[in-house]
Scaffold this active site. Structure first.
Site, mmCIF file in Angstrom:
data_model
loop_
_atom_site.group_PDB
_atom_site.id
_atom_site.type_symbol
_atom_site.label_atom_id
_atom_site.label_comp_id
_atom_site.label_asym_id
_atom_site.label_seq_id
_atom_site.Cartn_x
_atom_site.Cartn_y
_atom_site.Cartn_z
ATOM 1 N N ASN A 189 -1.737 7.654 2.621
ATOM 2 C CA ASN A 189 -0.327 7.394 2.908
ATOM 3 C C ASN A 189 -0.079 6.034 3.563
ATOM 4 O O ASN A 189 1.008 5.477 3.422
ATOM 5 C CB ASN A 189 0.188 8.522 3.827
ATOM 6 C CG ASN A 189 1.521 8.173 4.462
ATOM 7 O OD1 ASN A 189 2.570 8.270 3.820
ATOM 8 N ND2 ASN A 189 1.497 7.741 5.727
ATOM 9 N N TYR B 157 4.480 -5.437 -3.202
ATOM 10 C CA TYR B 157 4.524 -3.993 -2.937
ATOM 11 C C TYR B 157 4.476 -3.193 -4.254
ATOM 12 O O TYR B 157 3.705 -2.228 -4.386
ATOM 13 C CB TYR B 157 5.798 -3.681 -2.148
ATOM 14 C CG TYR B 157 5.976 -2.252 -1.722
ATOM 15 C CD1 TYR B 157 5.260 -1.726 -0.647
ATOM 16 C CD2 TYR B 157 6.889 -1.422 -2.365
ATOM 17 C CE1 TYR B 157 5.439 -0.412 -0.234
ATOM 18 C CE2 TYR B 157 7.076 -0.111 -1.962
ATOM 19 C CZ TYR B 157 6.351 0.392 -0.901
ATOM 20 O OH TYR B 157 6.535 1.696 -0.502
ATOM 21 N N LYS C 193 1.655 -0.520 -5.499
ATOM 22 C CA LYS C 193 1.999 0.885 -5.750
ATOM 23 C C LYS C 193 1.758 1.273 -7.215
ATOM 24 O O LYS C 193 1.395 2.413 -7.506
ATOM 25 C CB LYS C 193 3.451 1.152 -5.331
ATOM 26 C CG LYS C 193 3.692 1.005 -3.826
ATOM 27 C CD LYS C 193 2.875 2.010 -3.036
ATOM 28 C CE LYS C 193 3.153 1.993 -1.549
ATOM 29 N NZ LYS C 193 2.322 2.965 -0.822
HETATM 30 P P1 NAP Z 1 6.030 3.623 8.335
HETATM 31 O O1 NAP Z 1 7.057 4.439 9.035
HETATM 32 O O2 NAP Z 1 6.067 2.133 8.474
HETATM 33 O O3 NAP Z 1 4.576 4.176 8.765
HETATM 34 C C1 NAP Z 1 3.431 3.575 8.250
HETATM 35 C C2 NAP Z 1 2.204 4.284 8.765
HETATM 36 O O4 NAP Z 1 1.068 3.652 8.190
HETATM 37 C C3 NAP Z 1 2.042 4.181 10.272
HETATM 38 O O5 NAP Z 1 1.486 5.372 10.764
HETATM 39 C C4 NAP Z 1 1.066 3.014 10.439
HETATM 40 O O6 NAP Z 1 0.245 3.097 11.607
HETATM 41 C C5 NAP Z 1 0.182 3.229 9.232
HETATM 42 N N1 NAP Z 1 -0.511 2.009 8.845
HETATM 43 C C6 NAP Z 1 0.013 0.802 8.495
HETATM 44 N N2 NAP Z 1 -0.984 -0.061 8.232
HETATM 45 C C7 NAP Z 1 -2.148 0.617 8.417
HETATM 46 C C8 NAP Z 1 -3.527 0.268 8.312
HETATM 47 N N3 NAP Z 1 -3.914 -0.954 7.956
HETATM 48 N N4 NAP Z 1 -4.436 1.229 8.592
HETATM 49 C C9 NAP Z 1 -4.085 2.462 8.966
HETATM 50 N N5 NAP Z 1 -2.810 2.843 9.081
HETATM 51 C C10 NAP Z 1 -1.860 1.928 8.816
HETATM 52 O O7 NAP Z 1 6.072 3.884 6.751
HETATM 53 P P2 NAP Z 1 6.644 5.148 5.937
HETATM 54 O O8 NAP Z 1 8.044 4.838 5.549
HETATM 55 O O9 NAP Z 1 6.351 6.414 6.620
HETATM 56 O O10 NAP Z 1 5.754 5.045 4.593
HETATM 57 C C11 NAP Z 1 4.571 5.807 4.398
HETATM 58 C C12 NAP Z 1 4.087 5.607 2.966
HETATM 59 O O11 NAP Z 1 5.108 5.992 2.045
HETATM 60 C C13 NAP Z 1 3.753 4.150 2.635
HETATM 61 O O12 NAP Z 1 2.667 4.084 1.769
HETATM 62 C C14 NAP Z 1 5.017 3.669 1.932
HETATM 63 O O13 NAP Z 1 4.750 2.584 1.083
HETATM 64 C C15 NAP Z 1 5.406 4.921 1.179
HETATM 65 N N6 NAP Z 1 6.830 4.975 0.803
HETATM 66 C C16 NAP Z 1 7.811 4.971 1.743
HETATM 67 C C17 NAP Z 1 9.147 5.040 1.339
HETATM 68 C C18 NAP Z 1 10.301 5.077 2.321
HETATM 69 O O14 NAP Z 1 11.437 5.046 1.885
HETATM 70 N N7 NAP Z 1 10.069 5.168 3.621
HETATM 71 C C19 NAP Z 1 9.446 5.094 -0.017
HETATM 72 C C20 NAP Z 1 8.405 5.085 -0.938
HETATM 73 C C21 NAP Z 1 7.097 5.037 -0.517
HETATM 74 P P3 NAP Z 1 0.667 2.308 12.983
HETATM 75 O O15 NAP Z 1 1.847 3.059 13.518
HETATM 76 O O16 NAP Z 1 -0.519 2.411 13.852
HETATM 77 O O17 NAP Z 1 1.011 0.917 12.551
#
Ligand code: NAP
Length: 248
Positions: A91, A156, A160
């Site tokens: 994730n 990005y 993906k």
């Molecule tokens: P988020 O709130 O920014 O959270 C990202 C998480 O990933 C955090 O726990 C962060 O840890 C961790 N992370 C970032 N870089 C890392 C690394 N190098 N090693 C280990 N952990 C790392 O993002 P989110 O919105 O929940 O997104 C989660 C996933 O869903 C991502 O892959 C994103 O691309 C995908 N996604 C999100 C959306 C959306 O609308 N939100 C839509 C489509 C896909 P720290 O807190 O320690 O930095």
């Protein structure tokens, strides 16, 4: 009904947002949860306590998902602490958006490393134990952007889309060993990150979605529960869009 009773699962990047939602819903379904974070140590420790209070085993690990050696160490630590691994959710992800004209090489490489190399790193690291036990479910979190593309997100989208190609290949390669690999492509999911955006803009996005709302981390988590559980035993190599109908 608890669908993940006695299963040990790994989730990367669960200190915030969607990963945190997946960890909580997995624990509610009886799974023991080993999860990583990159820098958010305190929220990660708080989540571990919250999960343990739900009656499962849970532990937070600091591990940079983009680093191959750290992924190997993480899996070794989890095997030591939990014994086995039944499901993996890749994730962890980041964005560094910019129009191609302004995107630096560094911003391209960093997003590929964190979003795509991470999927390779952890899948490689869990391969041996999964092959040995002849079972396992790998779930990779992509995005509708990886399916469709998006202006200002070439790095990005490439990461993906790469995760989708990687997952389909993994499904083909490991199917005969009863190891499944599927993808979830979330649309617009409302997290702390999106809460910072202008409400009028966000409402415009909501109105453009057939179900007329942004998704919640739980919406993604519920699809992950299905893919991690034996309910999806005959499903592999698939991409499930969790997007309120956005790509329809
Ligand atoms: P988020 O709130 O920014 O959270 C990202 C998480 O990933 C955090 O726990 C962060 O840890 C961790 N992370 C970032 N870089 C890392 C690394 N190098 N090693 C280990 N952990 C790392 O993002 P989110 O919105 O929940 O997104 C989660 C996933 O869903 C991502 O892959 C994103 O691309 C995908 N996604 C999100 C959306 C959306 O609308 N939100 C839509 C489509 C896909 P720290 O807190 O320690 O930095």
């Amino acid at each position: 009904m608890k669908l993940l009773e006695n299963k040990n699962v790994i989730i990367t990047g669960a200190s915030r947002g969607i990963g945190r939602g997946i960890a909580l819903v997995f624990a509610q379904h009886g799974a023991n949860v080993a999860f990583t974070y990159n820098s958010s140590a305190q929220p990660a420790e708080e989540l571990a306590k919250e999960l343990t209070a739900l009656g499962v085993k849970a532990k937070a690990y600091q591990s940079d998902a983009s680093d191959f050696a750290q992924a190997e160490q993480f899996v070794a630590d989890v095997l030591n602490d939990f014994g086995t691994i039944d499901a993996v959710v890749n994730n962890a992800g980041i964005t560094k958006d910019n129009l191609l004209m302004r995107m630096s090489e560094d911003d391209f490489n960093k997003v590929i490393q964190v979003n795509l190399n991470s999927v390779f790193n952890l899948t490689k690291a869990v391969l041996r134990p999964l092959l040995k036990q002849k079972s396992g479910s790998i779930i990779n979190i992509s995005s509708v952007v990886g399916v469709k593309g998006n202006a200002g997100q070439a790095n990005y989208a490439a990461s993906k889309a790469g995760a989708i190609g990687f997952s389909k290949s993994t499904a083909l390669e490991l199917g005969s060993r009863n190891i499944r690999c599927n993808v979830i492509a979330p649309g617009f999911i409302e997290t702390e990150m999106t809460a910072k955006l202008d409400e009028k803009t966000v409402d415009g996005w909501r109105q453009a979605i057939p179900l007329k709302r942004g998704g919640q981390p739980e919406d993604v988590a519920n699809a992950c529960v299905f893919l991690a559980s034996d309910m999806s035993a005959y499903i592999t190599g698939q991409v499930i869009n969790v997007d309120g109908g956005m790509l329809t």
